[in-house]
Design a protein around this motif. Structure first.
Motif, PDB file in Angstrom:
ATOM      1  N   HIS A 172      70.533  18.999  50.811  1.00  0.00           N
ATOM      2  CA  HIS A 172      69.630  19.774  49.958  1.00  0.00           C
ATOM      3  C   HIS A 172      69.546  21.213  50.463  1.00  0.00           C
ATOM      4  O   HIS A 172      69.358  21.452  51.672  1.00  0.00           O
ATOM      5  CB  HIS A 172      68.236  19.140  49.958  1.00  0.00           C
ATOM      6  N   ARG A 173      69.662  22.147  49.546  1.00  0.00           N
ATOM      7  CA  ARG A 173      69.681  23.564  49.900  1.00  0.00           C
ATOM      8  C   ARG A 173      68.714  24.351  49.016  1.00  0.00           C
ATOM      9  O   ARG A 173      68.444  23.987  47.870  1.00  0.00           O
ATOM     10  CB  ARG A 173      71.073  24.150  49.699  1.00  0.00           C
ATOM     11  N   VAL A 174      68.241  25.469  49.555  1.00  0.00           N
ATOM     12  CA  VAL A 174      67.563  26.481  48.769  1.00  0.00           C
ATOM     13  C   VAL A 174      68.187  27.809  49.158  1.00  0.00           C
ATOM     14  O   VAL A 174      68.632  27.985  50.311  1.00  0.00           O
ATOM     15  CB  VAL A 174      66.039  26.472  49.010  1.00  0.00           C
ATOM     16  N   GLY A 175      68.276  28.740  48.214  1.00  0.00           N
ATOM     17  CA  GLY A 175      68.935  29.981  48.560  1.00  0.00           C
ATOM     18  C   GLY A 175      68.637  31.114  47.603  1.00  0.00           C
ATOM     19  O   GLY A 175      68.029  30.939  46.545  1.00  0.00           O
ATOM     20  N   LEU A 176      69.078  32.282  48.012  1.00  0.00           N
ATOM     21  CA  LEU A 176      68.987  33.500  47.210  1.00  0.00           C
ATOM     22  C   LEU A 176      70.392  33.812  46.717  1.00  0.00           C
ATOM     23  O   LEU A 176      71.324  33.978  47.506  1.00  0.00           O
ATOM     24  CB  LEU A 176      68.449  34.648  48.062  1.00  0.00           C
ATOM     25  N   LEU A 177      70.560  33.855  45.388  1.00  0.00           N
ATOM     26  CA  LEU A 177      71.858  34.118  44.776  1.00  0.00           C
ATOM     27  C   LEU A 177      71.821  35.460  44.061  1.00  0.00           C
ATOM     28  O   LEU A 177      70.792  35.860  43.529  1.00  0.00           O
ATOM     29  CB  LEU A 177      72.207  33.020  43.770  1.00  0.00           C
TER      30      LEU A 177
END
Length: 355
Positions: free
Chosen positions: A41-46
């Motif tokens: 599971h990931r969270v990020g700024l794209l």
């Protein structure tokens, strides 16, 4: 070691990876959550650069995320998928990660909102399913006040002037069964209005069909609120044919007529501006984004596998995320195309990054 302790240990090991490129930072940016090819599971700024998504910062999270709230200062609030145990405030630029873990009988139910210098989190009591809005201090995440949602299974909330609109999904669950739905004959979904400063009850509306769960909300610049619905009828044929969209004009909650059958499942919803379409509705079980006007009439479709995550960005650009693919465009009816995102399964929501 208890499950919660294992998750906390994993969270502490989550690393933020910053992209070395600076050119991507000049384009539109959005916060997103996804699962990678290995199921992590990931969270990020794209960043959106041309017709590509460029990762600027990524960190691992212990379980699936759901709602993301942009803080306007380069940081984001991330809420665990319901019934959620964690809330994260993450600032990729400084590497700061502030976690709040539920140790008692409450659980996060998917969404949060910054309003008036306070952080509002949507939660529920596990014992009786009672819905709550927790008013929290944005930096420490500590509790300042508790408001009732006058219902159960609360989900998304949006600002509406000096008041707050809250979606009570109304689906009964129990602590020992997590997301398993129980006794749907007791469903009581509603749209609630609360005073933004005090949490006082100001109004509550229900649809005529008690098996339509009010889940996600988007307020258009006209003042109309578009609502994504999820059908909970026991008969498959009835559920598949159920409407997925409702409109609220501030006084009346209703179902626009002539809705196409879309498996009875509306996901994320976004309000648009400057186009004939007023709302975009992600319909992951139908593999498309539905475009609707201010009367709730269909005015377009964008086909995308498992389409759900939506963001309306600067310059009139509609962005949509699905399974291993995204749609990047200049807006409904404008230039746009699908782009591959191999090994990524985007989660339910995106939100523009403004800081």
């Amino acid at each position: 070691m208890r499950r919660r302790d294992c998750l906390r240990a994993l969270a502490a090991l989550g690393l933020a990876v910053l992209a070395p490129t600076s050119s991507a930072a000049g384009g539109q940016r959005l916060w997103a959550a996804w699962d990678d090819a290995d199921g992590r599971h990931r969270v990020g700024l794209l960043a959106v650069e041309g017709l590509a998504l460029v990762p600027l910062a990524v960190r691992e999270i212990p379980t699936r995320a759901h709602g993301l709230a942009d803080a306007g200062d380069g940081s984001v609030y991330v809420v665990a998928r319901r019934p959620g145990e964690w809330l994260l405030h993450w600032a990729p630029g400084s590497g700061r990660s502030n976690w709040f873990w539920q140790d008692g009988d409450r659980r996060f139910t998917g969404h949060t909102l910054l309003a008036g210098g306070r952080l509002l989190t949507v939660e529920s009591e596990q014992e009786d399913g009672r819905g709550l809005i927790l008013v929290r201090q944005p930096d420490s995440l500590q509790e300042l006040a508790v408001w009732s949602t006058h219902g159960q299974d609360p989900h998304e909330l949006v600002l509406d002037g000096d008041s707050l609109l809250v979606a009570n999904g109304g689906v009964p669950t129990a602590p020992e069964t997590g997301r398993l739905k129980l006794d749907l004959a007791r469903m009581d979904s509603s749209l609630l209005r609360l005073d933004l400063n005090t949490g006082q009850w100001l109004g509550q509306w229900r649809l005529g069909d008690a098996r339509l769960s009010i889940r996600h909300l988007a307020r258009h610049q006209s003042g109309l609120v578009g609502i994504a619905l999820q059908a909970e009828h026991e008969a498959v044929t009835q559920r598949q044919a159920a409407p997925t969209f409702a409109l609220f004009d501030g006084q009346t909650l209703g179902l626009p007529s002539g809705q196409s059958p879309l498996a009875g499942y509306g996901g994320s919803i976004a309000a648009l501006a400057g186009t004939d379409a007023a709302f975009a509705l992600g319909c992951p079980r139908s593999g498309l984004v539905l475009l609707l006007d201010l009367q709730g009439r269909e005015c377009g479709r964008l086909f995308l596998p498992e389409a759900c995550a939506l963001a309306w960005g600067a310059g009139g650009r509609l962005l949509a995320g699905g399974r291993e693919m995204a749609w990047l465009g200049a807006g409904p009816g404008g230039e746009g195309r699908k782009v591959q995102a191999p090994g990524l399964r985007f989660d339910n929501h995106w939100t523009p990054a403004t800081g």
